[in-house]
Enzyme design. Structure first.
Site, PDB file in Angstrom:
ATOM      1  N   ASP A 210       0.933  -1.207  -0.030  1.00 24.07           N
ATOM      2  CA  ASP A 210       0.028   0.058  -0.012  1.00 24.07           C
ATOM      3  C   ASP A 210       0.859   1.194  -0.083  1.00 24.07           C
ATOM      4  O   ASP A 210       2.109   1.036  -0.044  1.00 24.07           O
ATOM      5  CB  ASP A 210      -1.040  -0.197   1.355  1.00 24.07           C
ATOM      6  CG  ASP A 210      -0.142   0.008   2.676  1.00 24.07           C
ATOM      7  OD1 ASP A 210       0.247   1.096   3.207  1.00 24.07           O
ATOM      8  OD2 ASP A 210       0.230  -1.002   3.140  1.00 24.07           O
ATOM      9  N   ASP A 212       0.826   3.557   2.529  1.00 23.36           N
ATOM     10  CA  ASP A 212       0.377   4.102   3.560  1.00 23.36           C
ATOM     11  C   ASP A 212      -0.596   5.299   3.687  1.00 23.36           C
ATOM     12  O   ASP A 212      -1.677   4.785   2.985  1.00 23.36           O
ATOM     13  CB  ASP A 212       1.721   4.835   4.147  1.00 23.36           C
ATOM     14  CG  ASP A 212       1.814   4.883   5.716  1.00 23.36           C
ATOM     15  OD1 ASP A 212       1.513   3.836   6.404  1.00 23.36           O
ATOM     16  OD2 ASP A 212       1.934   6.163   6.359  1.00 23.36           O
TER      17      ASP A 212
END
Length: 290
Positions: A210, A212
């Protein structure tokens, strides 16, 4: 020359090694308590291997409660020479996209609730972690990733946070913009420091899941999305691991970077002032110099 024994510490999504010959789960007792789980041992392409699920099978340990000292001590007791850390991470860089791997070479340690050293009162030591990963081992990880067709980035700074919560937006922006971190995770510290104290070569492979919370087009971290990316990353991680034995070989010369001699001049406590009980606990980690 010594025999190579590669240990893989698997993070979220990596819970075993495919194709191990003579595979057996073994229990290893340590003076630091029980490791995260039993350790899977065997061989792959003629090279001895060990696998330790960092969070335990079934993912029972949080990043804070992982018994890091017991894990590293147990691997050392098994004769491990080289440790590959595989872990899920968030990215602070647009070009380091979910699904990519990063061969980490630096860390910023923001953890605060973990025991970070084998040494202390009764036997004091200071090792250098200026360069906390082994370039030789990192080279092998990069080559294995490229050979497996994985999009891999060589070099990056890993921000180790305590967790288990993900970052606030303000933290994410600070780590990215002011501190210059490239990826963020919760488990490589104190693991890397302890591996250095145990004179083990250590390399870190961050599997990005991802962005973040800093990325304006992706919003906050969502566990459901992370799990979906983890599934694909896990297959890639296993493909990387399968290629390591051929790259590292069954016979091993001393590390040209000195990882396996990190304690040579590190212990400061005079021999006659060392606590015998502390020294006894260090029999595996520091037995070579004690």
């Amino acid at each position: 020359m010594t025999r190579t024994k590669i240990a893989v510490i698997g993070g979220s999504g990596i819970y075993d090694i495919d194709g191990l010959e003579g595979a057996e789960w073994v229990q290893v007792d340590t003076p630091w308590g029980a490791p995260s789980d039993q350790i899977l041992t065997g061989s792959l392409d003629g090279v001895d291997m060990a696998f330790l699920p960092r969070h335990g099978r079934g993912h029972v340990h949080s990043p804070t409660t992982v018994p890091y000292r017991a894990n590293i001590d147990a691997l050392k007791r098994l004769g491990v020479t080289d440790v590959i850390s595989v872990s899920a991470c968030g990215s602070f860089r647009e070009e380091m996209a979910p699904g990519d791997f990063v061969v980490v070479d630096q860390f910023i340690d923001r953890t605060f609730a973990r025991e970070k050293s084998f040494f202390g009162t009764g036997c004091v030591a200071h090792v250098s972690v200026a360069h906390p990963t082994c370039p030789r081992l990192s080279d092998a990880c990069e080559t294995a990733a490229r050979d497996a067709g994985i999009s891999v980035h060589r070099g990056g700074t890993y921000l180790a946070m305590e967790g288990p919560q993900f970052s606030t937006l303000a933290e994410s922006q600070m780590y990215r913009e002011s501190w210059g971190a490239d990826v963020i995770g919760m488990t490589n510290m104190p693991e890397a420091k302890l591996a250095r104290e145990a004179e083990l070569c250590y390399a870190s492979v961050a599997m990005i899941t991802d962005y973040d919370s800093w990325h304006p087009d992706h919003g906050e971290v969502d566990v459901t999305q992370i799990i979906q990316t983890l599934m694909g990353n896990a297959e890639k991680g296993r493909a990387l691991v399968k290629r390591l034995p051929a790259l590292l070989g069954a016979d091993r010369a001393p590390c040209q970077h000195g990882c396996d001699r990190a304690l040579e001049y590190a212990i400061l406590t005079a021999p006659d002032a060392r606590d015998p009980d502390v020294v006894a606990k260090l029999d595996s980690v520091a037995g070579r110099v004690l």
